[in-house]
Design a protein around this motif. Structure first.
Motif, PDB file in Angstrom:
ATOM      1  N   GLU A 105       0.830  -1.207   0.000  1.00 23.32           N
ATOM      2  CA  GLU A 105       0.000   0.000   0.000  1.00 23.32           C
ATOM      3  C   GLU A 105       0.865   1.258   0.000  1.00 23.32           C
ATOM      4  O   GLU A 105       0.567   2.237  -0.687  1.00 23.32           O
ATOM      5  N   ILE A 106       1.962   1.220   0.758  1.00 22.51           N
ATOM      6  CA  ILE A 106       2.874   2.367   0.794  1.00 22.51           C
ATOM      7  C   ILE A 106       3.511   2.564  -0.576  1.00 22.51           C
ATOM      8  O   ILE A 106       3.605   3.702  -1.073  1.00 22.51           O
ATOM      9  N   VAL A 107       3.921   1.467  -1.213  1.00 18.08           N
ATOM     10  CA  VAL A 107       4.533   1.572  -2.542  1.00 18.08           C
ATOM     11  C   VAL A 107       3.542   2.164  -3.543  1.00 18.08           C
ATOM     12  O   VAL A 107       3.898   3.023  -4.352  1.00 18.08           O
ATOM     13  N   VAL A 108       2.291   1.719  -3.469  1.00 19.60           N
ATOM     14  CA  VAL A 108       1.266   2.267  -4.372  1.00 19.60           C
ATOM     15  C   VAL A 108       1.099   3.759  -4.136  1.00 19.60           C
ATOM     16  O   VAL A 108       1.022   4.554  -5.086  1.00 19.60           O
ATOM     17  N   ARG A 109       1.058   4.175  -2.867  1.00 15.83           N
ATOM     18  CA  ARG A 109       0.913   5.601  -2.555  1.00 15.83           C
ATOM     19  C   ARG A 109       2.110   6.404  -3.051  1.00 15.83           C
ATOM     20  O   ARG A 109       1.956   7.521  -3.563  1.00 15.83           O
ATOM     21  N   ALA A 113       2.136   9.308  -5.851  1.00 14.50           N
ATOM     22  CA  ALA A 113       2.711  10.631  -5.573  1.00 14.50           C
ATOM     23  C   ALA A 113       3.687  11.020  -6.671  1.00 14.50           C
ATOM     24  O   ALA A 113       3.717  12.180  -7.105  1.00 14.50           O
ATOM     25  N   ILE A 114       4.491  10.073  -7.151  1.00  9.33           N
ATOM     26  CA  ILE A 114       5.417  10.372  -8.243  1.00  9.33           C
ATOM     27  C   ILE A 114       4.647  10.735  -9.509  1.00  9.33           C
ATOM     28  O   ILE A 114       5.010  11.680 -10.216  1.00  9.33           O
ATOM     29  N   ASP A 115       3.576   9.985  -9.773  1.00 12.15           N
ATOM     30  CA  ASP A 115       2.753  10.280 -10.953  1.00 12.15           C
ATOM     31  C   ASP A 115       2.119  11.669 -10.861  1.00 12.15           C
ATOM     32  O   ASP A 115       1.896  12.315 -11.892  1.00 12.15           O
ATOM     33  N   ALA A 116       1.831  12.131  -9.645  1.00  8.52           N
ATOM     34  CA  ALA A 116       1.187  13.438  -9.457  1.00  8.52           C
ATOM     35  C   ALA A 116       2.184  14.593  -9.502  1.00  8.52           C
ATOM     36  O   ALA A 116       1.782  15.752  -9.575  1.00  8.52           O
ATOM     37  N   MET A 157      12.002  13.042  -3.561  1.00  5.59           N
ATOM     38  CA  MET A 157      12.294  11.998  -2.572  1.00  5.59           C
ATOM     39  C   MET A 157      11.845  12.416  -1.176  1.00  5.59           C
ATOM     40  O   MET A 157      11.466  11.571  -0.366  1.00  5.59           O
ATOM     41  N   ALA A 158      11.859  13.703  -0.891  1.00  5.87           N
ATOM     42  CA  ALA A 158      11.356  14.179   0.402  1.00  5.87           C
ATOM     43  C   ALA A 158       9.879  13.843   0.529  1.00  5.87           C
ATOM     44  O   ALA A 158       9.414  13.401   1.593  1.00  5.87           O
ATOM     45  N   VAL A 159       9.128  14.011  -0.554  1.00  9.93           N
ATOM     46  CA  VAL A 159       7.698  13.658  -0.547  1.00  9.93           C
ATOM     47  C   VAL A 159       7.535  12.151  -0.357  1.00  9.93           C
ATOM     48  O   VAL A 159       6.724  11.695   0.462  1.00  9.93           O
ATOM     49  N   CYS A 160       8.315  11.379  -1.086  1.00 12.96           N
ATOM     50  CA  CYS A 160       8.233   9.908  -0.988  1.00 12.96           C
ATOM     51  C   CYS A 160       8.598   9.424   0.418  1.00 12.96           C
ATOM     52  O   CYS A 160       7.938   8.538   0.970  1.00 12.96           O
ATOM     53  N   ASN A 161       9.627  10.000   1.005  1.00 10.30           N
ATOM     54  CA  ASN A 161      10.033   9.619   2.362  1.00 10.30           C
ATOM     55  C   ASN A 161       8.965   9.976   3.393  1.00 10.30           C
ATOM     56  O   ASN A 161       8.740   9.220   4.343  1.00 10.30           O
ATOM     57  N   ARG A 162       8.304  11.106   3.215  1.00 11.18           N
ATOM     58  CA  ARG A 162       7.218  11.491   4.122  1.00 11.18           C
ATOM     59  C   ARG A 162       6.089  10.459   4.044  1.00 11.18           C
ATOM     60  O   ARG A 162       5.577  10.013   5.073  1.00 11.18           O
ATOM     61  N   ILE A 163       5.728  10.042   2.846  1.00 15.35           N
ATOM     62  CA  ILE A 163       4.676   9.030   2.671  1.00 15.35           C
ATOM     63  C   ILE A 163       5.106   7.722   3.325  1.00 15.35           C
ATOM     64  O   ILE A 163       4.308   7.069   4.005  1.00 15.35           O
ATOM     65  N   ARG A 164       6.361   7.337   3.139  1.00 12.14           N
ATOM     66  CA  ARG A 164       6.860   6.099   3.729  1.00 12.14           C
ATOM     67  C   ARG A 164       6.814   6.154   5.257  1.00 12.14           C
ATOM     68  O   ARG A 164       6.372   5.218   5.921  1.00 12.14           O
ATOM     69  N   ARG A 165       7.222   7.281   5.832  1.00  5.58           N
ATOM     70  CA  ARG A 165       7.189   7.431   7.309  1.00  5.58           C
ATOM     71  C   ARG A 165       5.768   7.395   7.834  1.00  5.58           C
ATOM     72  O   ARG A 165       5.510   6.847   8.906  1.00  5.58           O
ATOM     73  N   GLU A 166       4.835   8.029   7.120  1.00  3.03           N
ATOM     74  CA  GLU A 166       3.429   8.035   7.554  1.00  3.03           C
ATOM     75  C   GLU A 166       2.840   6.632   7.549  1.00  3.03           C
ATOM     76  O   GLU A 166       1.975   6.314   8.357  1.00  3.03           O
ATOM     77  N   GLY A 167       3.322   5.795   6.643  1.00  5.53           N
ATOM     78  CA  GLY A 167       2.774   4.445   6.523  1.00  5.53           C
ATOM     79  C   GLY A 167       3.311   3.467   7.552  1.00  5.53           C
ATOM     80  O   GLY A 167       2.807   2.367   7.692  1.00  5.53           O
ATOM     81  N   GLN A 168       4.342   3.842   8.262  1.00 10.36           N
ATOM     82  CA  GLN A 168       4.938   2.913   9.233  1.00 10.36           C
ATOM     83  C   GLN A 168       4.198   2.892  10.536  1.00 10.36           C
ATOM     84  O   GLN A 168       3.598   3.661  11.046  1.00 10.36           O
TER      85      GLN A 168
END
Length: 168
Positions: A105-109, A113-116, A157-168
């Motif tokens: 689910e995190i990878v999909v998000r 985010a990259i697509d957006a 990558m800052a956006v991607c890392n934020r999403i990853r941290r939120e998902g943990q």
């Protein structure tokens, strides 16, 4: 006759020191007695006069015999260990199904985010992280400077890392 008497005199003279050495290495007085005896038997098989430093040689034999016994004892402990007990100490590194789903689910998000992201930023991230291109190659492909590529990737990558941290 004289060559046979010398080793016995040597044994009697240095026995206490050899026992103390073996006891210090093994921590066991009974084992030390056995080891010194075995060492003496091995030493006495050497031709007379073939050993330059007999006490050092005896100490080496003692150390090697102790190491051999410790290895054997370790192997015997392992081979006679209770299977259930041994298995219970193994760490289970498998990922639970729940963790797998959460990670997907995190990878999909992150991919969404990259697509957006703006086209140039998304392309820079994909080329750099997914295609393995170097910064200068990405810069050349997009027709922009290397510092600009670096900045686009860092912001993305800052956006991607934020999403990853939120998902943990």
């Amino acid at each position: 006759m004289k060559s046979e008497a010398l080793p016995v005199d040597l044994y009697e003279t240095h026995r206490a020191g050899l026992l103390a050495y073996a006891r210090r290495l093994s921590g066991d007085g009974v084992l030390a007695e056995d080891i010194v005896h075995d060492a003496w038997l091995l030493f006495s098989r050497q031709p007379a006069g073939s050993v330059v430093s007999p006490v050092s040689y005896l100490r080496t034999i003692i150390r090697n015999l102790l190491l051999g016994r410790l290895r054997r004892a370790g192997i015997e402990r392992i081979s006679t260990a209770d299977f259930d007990m041994a298995v219970s100490t193994i760490v289970d590194n498998t990922v639970s199904p729940e963790d797998t789903v959460a990670t997907r689910e995190i990878v999909v998000r992150i991919m969404e985010a990259i697509d957006a992201m703006p086209d140039r930023q998304a392309r820079a991230i994909r080329m750099y992280h997914f295609e393995g291109m170097k910064l200068r190659e990405v810069a050349a492909a997009l027709g922009i400077s290397i510092p600009l590529v670096h900045g686009l990737i860092a912001e993305g990558m800052a956006v991607c890392n934020r999403i990853r941290r939120e998902g943990q």
